[in-house]
Design a protein around this motif. Structure first.
Motif, short mmCIF file in Angstrom:
data_model
loop_
_atom_site.label_atom_id
_atom_site.label_comp_id
_atom_site.label_asym_id
_atom_site.label_seq_id
_atom_site.Cartn_x
_atom_site.Cartn_y
_atom_site.Cartn_z
N MET A 1 0.84 -1.17 0.00
CA MET A 1 0.00 0.00 0.00
C MET A 1 0.88 1.23 0.00
N HIS A 2 0.58 2.16 -0.88
CA HIS A 2 1.35 3.39 -1.00
C HIS A 2 0.66 4.50 -0.23
N PRO A 3 1.46 5.29 0.50
CA PRO A 3 0.83 6.41 1.22
C PRO A 3 0.29 7.44 0.24
N THR A 4 -0.80 8.06 0.63
CA THR A 4 -1.39 9.12 -0.20
C THR A 4 -0.57 10.39 0.00
N PRO A 5 -0.11 11.00 -1.11
CA PRO A 5 0.67 12.24 -0.93
C PRO A 5 -0.19 13.34 -0.32
N ALA A 6 0.47 14.18 0.43
CA ALA A 6 -0.23 15.32 1.02
C ALA A 6 -0.68 16.26 -0.09
N PRO A 7 -1.85 16.85 0.05
CA PRO A 7 -2.30 17.79 -0.99
C PRO A 7 -1.37 18.99 -1.07
N ALA A 8 -1.19 19.48 -2.28
CA ALA A 8 -0.36 20.68 -2.48
C ALA A 8 -1.04 21.87 -1.82
N PRO A 9 -0.25 22.75 -1.23
CA PRO A 9 -0.86 23.94 -0.64
C PRO A 9 -1.58 24.76 -1.70
N ALA A 10 -2.60 25.46 -1.26
CA ALA A 10 -3.35 26.33 -2.18
C ALA A 10 -2.43 27.40 -2.73
N ALA A 11 -2.79 27.93 -3.87
CA ALA A 11 -2.02 29.03 -4.45
C ALA A 11 -2.04 30.19 -3.47
N PRO A 12 -1.00 31.00 -3.47
CA PRO A 12 -0.92 32.09 -2.50
C PRO A 12 -1.93 33.20 -2.79
N LEU A 13 -2.29 33.87 -1.73
CA LEU A 13 -3.15 35.05 -1.80
C LEU A 13 -2.30 36.19 -1.25
N LEU A 14 -1.95 37.13 -2.12
CA LEU A 14 -0.95 38.14 -1.78
C LEU A 14 -1.45 39.57 -1.97
N VAL A 15 -0.97 40.44 -1.11
CA VAL A 15 -1.09 41.88 -1.32
C VAL A 15 0.33 42.40 -1.45
N VAL A 16 0.63 42.96 -2.62
CA VAL A 16 1.91 43.63 -2.83
C VAL A 16 1.70 45.06 -2.37
N MET A 17 2.36 45.43 -1.28
CA MET A 17 2.09 46.71 -0.63
C MET A 17 3.28 47.65 -0.74
N GLY A 18 3.02 48.92 -0.54
CA GLY A 18 4.05 49.95 -0.53
C GLY A 18 3.46 51.26 -1.00
N VAL A 19 4.26 52.28 -0.91
CA VAL A 19 3.82 53.61 -1.31
C VAL A 19 3.62 53.66 -2.82
N SER A 20 2.92 54.68 -3.28
CA SER A 20 2.74 54.88 -4.71
C SER A 20 4.11 55.03 -5.37
N GLY A 21 4.33 54.33 -6.46
CA GLY A 21 5.60 54.39 -7.17
C GLY A 21 6.62 53.37 -6.71
N SER A 22 6.23 52.49 -5.78
CA SER A 22 7.18 51.49 -5.28
C SER A 22 7.34 50.31 -6.24
N GLY A 23 6.45 50.20 -7.22
CA GLY A 23 6.56 49.10 -8.19
C GLY A 23 5.56 47.98 -7.97
N LYS A 24 4.50 48.27 -7.23
CA LYS A 24 3.52 47.22 -6.91
C LYS A 24 2.92 46.56 -8.14
#
Length: 181
Positions: free
Chosen positions: A1-24
């Motif tokens: 019997m083969h172990p079931t692989p762990a599910p891959a983590p969900a895709a990231p949920l990101l906020v790219v933050m910084g002042v205006s003009g920082s390159g967000k």
């Protein structure tokens, strides 16, 4: 019997933050492409009154920002299962707390750096509603990530491809290659 692989983590949920003009937007678009998730620019969530106010050189206050932050929070909540990235100043801890109310798993990528670099970038942007005169007010309002806030700080004066690589090295995701975009 083969172990079931762990599910891959969900895709990231990101906020790219910084002042205006920082390159967000530039960085966020490149990072989202590499991660295979959608990108949204928070500027697109501003009501017309906010844009008019900033275009006139008047900084937004918290009351102005509240409906804007709620709209961004709604976008994040709608992408919580599939992942996504949004470029949003998220200058204050209270703003980031509000976004976390909508999307508790959100992570922040703070593009931080020299105000003079940012002033030059903002002054060079043709047709953007944020005038260079408001850069100082953005830095004055900025509250950097605090202990307990999930996120990373990156130097905004780094080439975009290197910034993406730095994020991926710090937060590796399945299927995300550390090669240049």
């Amino acid at each position: 019997m083969h172990p079931t692989p762990a599910p891959a983590p969900a895709a990231p949920l990101l906020v790219v933050m910084g002042v205006s003009g920082s390159g967000k937007t530039t960085f966020g678009t490149a990072l989202a492409r590499r991660l295979g998730v959608p990108f949204a620019d928070a500027d697109d969530f501003h009501p017309a009154a906010n844009i008019a106010k900033m275009s006139a050189g008047v900084p937004l206050d918290d009351a102005d920002r509240l409906p804007w932050l709620r709209a961004i929070g709604g976008w994040l909540a709608g992408h919580a299962g599939s992942g996504g990235a949004v470029g949003c100043s998220a200058l204050k801890r209270a703003y980031r707390d509000l976004l976390r109310e909508y999307a508790p798993a959100v992570e922040f990528v703070h593009l931080d750096g020299d105000p003079e670099v940012v002033r030059r970038r903002v002054a060079a942007r043709p047709g953007h509603f944020m005038p260079a005169a408001l850069v100082d007010s953005q830095f004055e309002a900025l509250e950097p990530l605090e202990p307990g806030e999930r996120g990373i700080v990156l130097d905004l004066d780094t080439p975009v491809g290197d910034l993406v690589d730095a994020y991926l090295a710090a937060s590796p995701r399945p299927g995300a290659s550390p090669s240049a975009p």
